[in-house]
Write a protein that holds these residues in place. Structure first.
Motif, PDB file in Angstrom:
ATOM      1  N   ASN A   1      45.946  39.034  40.555  1.00 56.91           N
ATOM      2  CA  ASN A   1      46.313  39.468  39.207  1.00 56.91           C
ATOM      3  C   ASN A   1      47.610  40.277  39.218  1.00 56.91           C
ATOM      4  O   ASN A   1      48.417  40.185  38.278  1.00 56.91           O
ATOM      5  CB  ASN A   1      45.189  40.298  38.596  1.00 56.91           C
ATOM      6  CG  ASN A   1      43.970  39.462  38.250  1.00 56.91           C
ATOM      7  OD1 ASN A   1      44.057  38.234  38.169  1.00 56.91           O
ATOM      8  ND2 ASN A   1      42.825  40.103  38.059  1.00 56.91           N
TER       9      ASN A   1
ATOM     10  N   ARG B   1      50.417  37.824  39.341  1.00 54.99           N
ATOM     11  CA  ARG B   1      50.591  37.181  38.040  1.00 54.99           C
ATOM     12  C   ARG B   1      51.317  38.101  37.058  1.00 54.99           C
ATOM     13  O   ARG B   1      52.170  37.654  36.300  1.00 54.99           O
ATOM     14  CB  ARG B   1      49.226  36.770  37.472  1.00 54.99           C
ATOM     15  CG  ARG B   1      48.589  35.580  38.161  1.00 54.99           C
ATOM     16  CD  ARG B   1      47.209  35.296  37.592  1.00 54.99           C
ATOM     17  NE  ARG B   1      46.601  34.122  38.169  1.00 54.99           N
ATOM     18  CZ  ARG B   1      46.733  32.895  37.697  1.00 54.99           C
ATOM     19  NH1 ARG B   1      47.454  32.672  36.616  1.00 54.99           N
ATOM     20  NH2 ARG B   1      46.144  31.876  38.288  1.00 54.99           N
TER      21      ARG B   1
ATOM     22  N   TYR C   1      47.079  41.451  32.326  1.00 55.30           N
ATOM     23  CA  TYR C   1      46.582  40.075  32.457  1.00 55.30           C
ATOM     24  C   TYR C   1      45.075  40.096  32.607  1.00 55.30           C
ATOM     25  O   TYR C   1      44.532  40.841  33.422  1.00 55.30           O
ATOM     26  CB  TYR C   1      47.216  39.380  33.669  1.00 55.30           C
ATOM     27  CG  TYR C   1      46.649  38.008  33.928  1.00 55.30           C
ATOM     28  CD1 TYR C   1      46.863  36.962  33.023  1.00 55.30           C
ATOM     29  CD2 TYR C   1      45.873  37.747  35.063  1.00 55.30           C
ATOM     30  CE1 TYR C   1      46.337  35.701  33.255  1.00 55.30           C
ATOM     31  CE2 TYR C   1      45.346  36.494  35.301  1.00 55.30           C
ATOM     32  CZ  TYR C   1      45.582  35.478  34.384  1.00 55.30           C
ATOM     33  OH  TYR C   1      45.048  34.229  34.600  1.00 55.30           O
TER      34      TYR C   1
ATOM     35  N   ASP D   1      42.257  37.665  33.672  1.00 56.05           N
ATOM     36  CA  ASP D   1      42.053  36.356  34.269  1.00 56.05           C
ATOM     37  C   ASP D   1      40.853  35.635  33.689  1.00 56.05           C
ATOM     38  O   ASP D   1      40.804  34.405  33.673  1.00 56.05           O
ATOM     39  CB  ASP D   1      41.915  36.493  35.788  1.00 56.05           C
ATOM     40  CG  ASP D   1      40.799  37.458  36.185  1.00 56.05           C
ATOM     41  OD1 ASP D   1      40.262  38.136  35.287  1.00 56.05           O
ATOM     42  OD2 ASP D   1      40.465  37.532  37.380  1.00 56.05           O
TER      43      ASP D   1
ATOM     44  N   ASP E   1      39.988  35.425  30.570  1.00 52.99           N
ATOM     45  CA  ASP E   1      40.391  34.719  29.353  1.00 52.99           C
ATOM     46  C   ASP E   1      41.747  34.043  29.494  1.00 52.99           C
ATOM     47  O   ASP E   1      42.190  33.352  28.561  1.00 52.99           O
ATOM     48  CB  ASP E   1      40.444  35.695  28.178  1.00 52.99           C
ATOM     49  CG  ASP E   1      39.114  36.379  27.931  1.00 52.99           C
ATOM     50  OD1 ASP E   1      38.082  35.721  28.134  1.00 52.99           O
ATOM     51  OD2 ASP E   1      39.118  37.569  27.548  1.00 52.99           O
ATOM     52  N   ASN E   2      42.427  34.258  30.626  1.00 52.19           N
ATOM     53  CA  ASN E   2      43.769  33.721  30.853  1.00 52.19           C
ATOM     54  C   ASN E   2      44.717  34.138  29.722  1.00 52.19           C
ATOM     55  O   ASN E   2      45.355  33.320  29.066  1.00 52.19           O
ATOM     56  CB  ASN E   2      43.730  32.187  30.961  1.00 52.19           C
ATOM     57  CG  ASN E   2      45.008  31.631  31.575  1.00 52.19           C
ATOM     58  OD1 ASN E   2      45.704  32.325  32.317  1.00 52.19           O
ATOM     59  ND2 ASN E   2      45.334  30.394  31.246  1.00 52.19           N
TER      60      ASN E   2
ATOM     61  N   TYR F   1      47.826  36.967  28.681  1.00 52.82           N
ATOM     62  CA  TYR F   1      48.816  37.974  29.044  1.00 52.82           C
ATOM     63  C   TYR F   1      49.129  38.830  27.822  1.00 52.82           C
ATOM     64  O   TYR F   1      49.254  38.310  26.713  1.00 52.82           O
ATOM     65  CB  TYR F   1      50.119  37.327  29.522  1.00 52.82           C
ATOM     66  CG  TYR F   1      50.047  36.652  30.865  1.00 52.82           C
ATOM     67  CD1 TYR F   1      50.303  37.355  32.033  1.00 52.82           C
ATOM     68  CD2 TYR F   1      49.739  35.299  30.962  1.00 52.82           C
ATOM     69  CE1 TYR F   1      50.250  36.732  33.270  1.00 52.82           C
ATOM     70  CE2 TYR F   1      49.688  34.664  32.193  1.00 52.82           C
ATOM     71  CZ  TYR F   1      49.947  35.393  33.335  1.00 52.82           C
ATOM     72  OH  TYR F   1      49.894  34.771  34.557  1.00 52.82           O
TER      73      TYR F   1
ATOM     74  N   ALA G   1      49.474  30.000  29.577  1.00 55.19           N
ATOM     75  CA  ALA G   1      48.394  30.890  29.162  1.00 55.19           C
ATOM     76  C   ALA G   1      48.707  31.394  27.759  1.00 55.19           C
ATOM     77  O   ALA G   1      49.802  31.203  27.231  1.00 55.19           O
ATOM     78  CB  ALA G   1      48.262  32.068  30.129  1.00 55.19           C
TER      79      ALA G   1
END
Length: 283
Positions: free
Chosen positions: A74, A77, A103, A105, A107-108, A110, A135
């Motif tokens: 994460n 990302r 972020y 992860d 729910d994907n 940002y 995303a």
């Protein structure tokens, strides 16, 4: 029992109930959040506190290898999203500054936090970000104080910013608070890293208000244990007033209670002690 953790090094502190766990300083622990358990670093080992504190989230244990791997993924990302956001903002020629990226992860999603001098039409930017990051992307504009909280830094006092470490909410701060504390009304002297008035002006202000409500004002003639004089200043932290004596013009610092004419307050607080001291030569 209480412990403190931080999601970033020297970042804001969050307090937890350790439950049945006993992590040491530096251990990675799991903290319950709305999006599930997240990894944080223990910066204050569990210890007993004098007050009963209810409602603290309970630590969910020591982070395992899979939790650390997920946390590192994460972080990568978020770093990638920050780089992509800066590049696309420059391409769209928008007056925006990226402050932080979150972020989720699960729910994907940002969330990009940015600052700008005015409202910005970022609809085209959101579409490009979603296409590049694959995303859902949310953009949130924040003010100077929230920007300082997210970025962190060192204040004029040489310590980490209060908002980035322990402050939970921003309370109103006014220039009147600086005046009441005899501080110079100079923006360069009373402004924090965010450019706004320092939050710490709020900390001691009630003490100054309480002192001024009962202390003799400047210019008032008073009687002191060293003779009559005139009040020329106050020293709030020591609960004393500065008096210029009529005889010789010498200045002295006297406790607030000792100069309250007709000294009833002084007699009530110190009279009995002084009487005992005078009657007993050994004291």
């Amino acid at each position: 029992m209480m412990m403190a953790v931080s999601f970033t090094r020297y970042g804001r502190l969050y307090y937890l109930d350790p439950g049945g766990h006993s992590p040491k300083v530096g251990d990675k622990v799991l903290v319950p959040t709305d999006s599930g358990p997240e990894v944080a670093e223990c910066v204050w080992a569990p210890q007993y506190v004098s007050e009963d504190v209810d409602g603290l989230p309970v630590c969910q244990g020591i982070a395992a290898e899979e939790h650390l791997t997920r946390d590192e993924s994460n972080r990568r990302r978020r770093a990638e999203a920050r780089s992509v956001s800066k590049r696309l903002i420059k391409r769209h020629e928008l007056p925006m500054k990226v402050v932080g990226v979150d972020y989720l992860d699960a729910d994907n999603v940002y969330t990009v936090y940015f600052s700008a001098p005015h409202r910005v039409d970022f609809r085209a930017l959101v579409r490009d970000l979603a296409r590049n990051l694959r995303a859902r992307v949310e953009l949130r504009q924040i003010g100077p104080r929230d920007e300082a909280r997210l970025q962190g830094g060192i204040g004029p006092c040489g310590r980490d910013l209060c908002c980035a470490t322990f402050l939970k909410d921003f309370e109103p701060v006014s220039v009147r608070m600086a005046k009441d504390q005899d501080l110079p009304v100079n923006p360069l002297r009373i402004a924090g890293a965010c450019g706004r008035l320092m939050c710490c002006l709020k900390y001691e202000h009630p003490l100054y208000q309480e002192f001024r409500a009962s202390a003799p004002r400047t210019g008032l003639a008073v009687d002191t244990p060293q003779g009559p004089g005139t009040v020329v200043g106050h020293n709030v932290p020591s609960d004393s007033v500065i008096v210029r004596l009529n005889e010789g013009g010498r200045r002295c610092a006297c406790s607030k209670a000792s100069v309250c004419a007709p000294r009833k307050q002084h007699d009530a607080m110190y009279g009995e002690t002084e009487t005992v001291a005078e009657s007993d030569p050994s004291t």
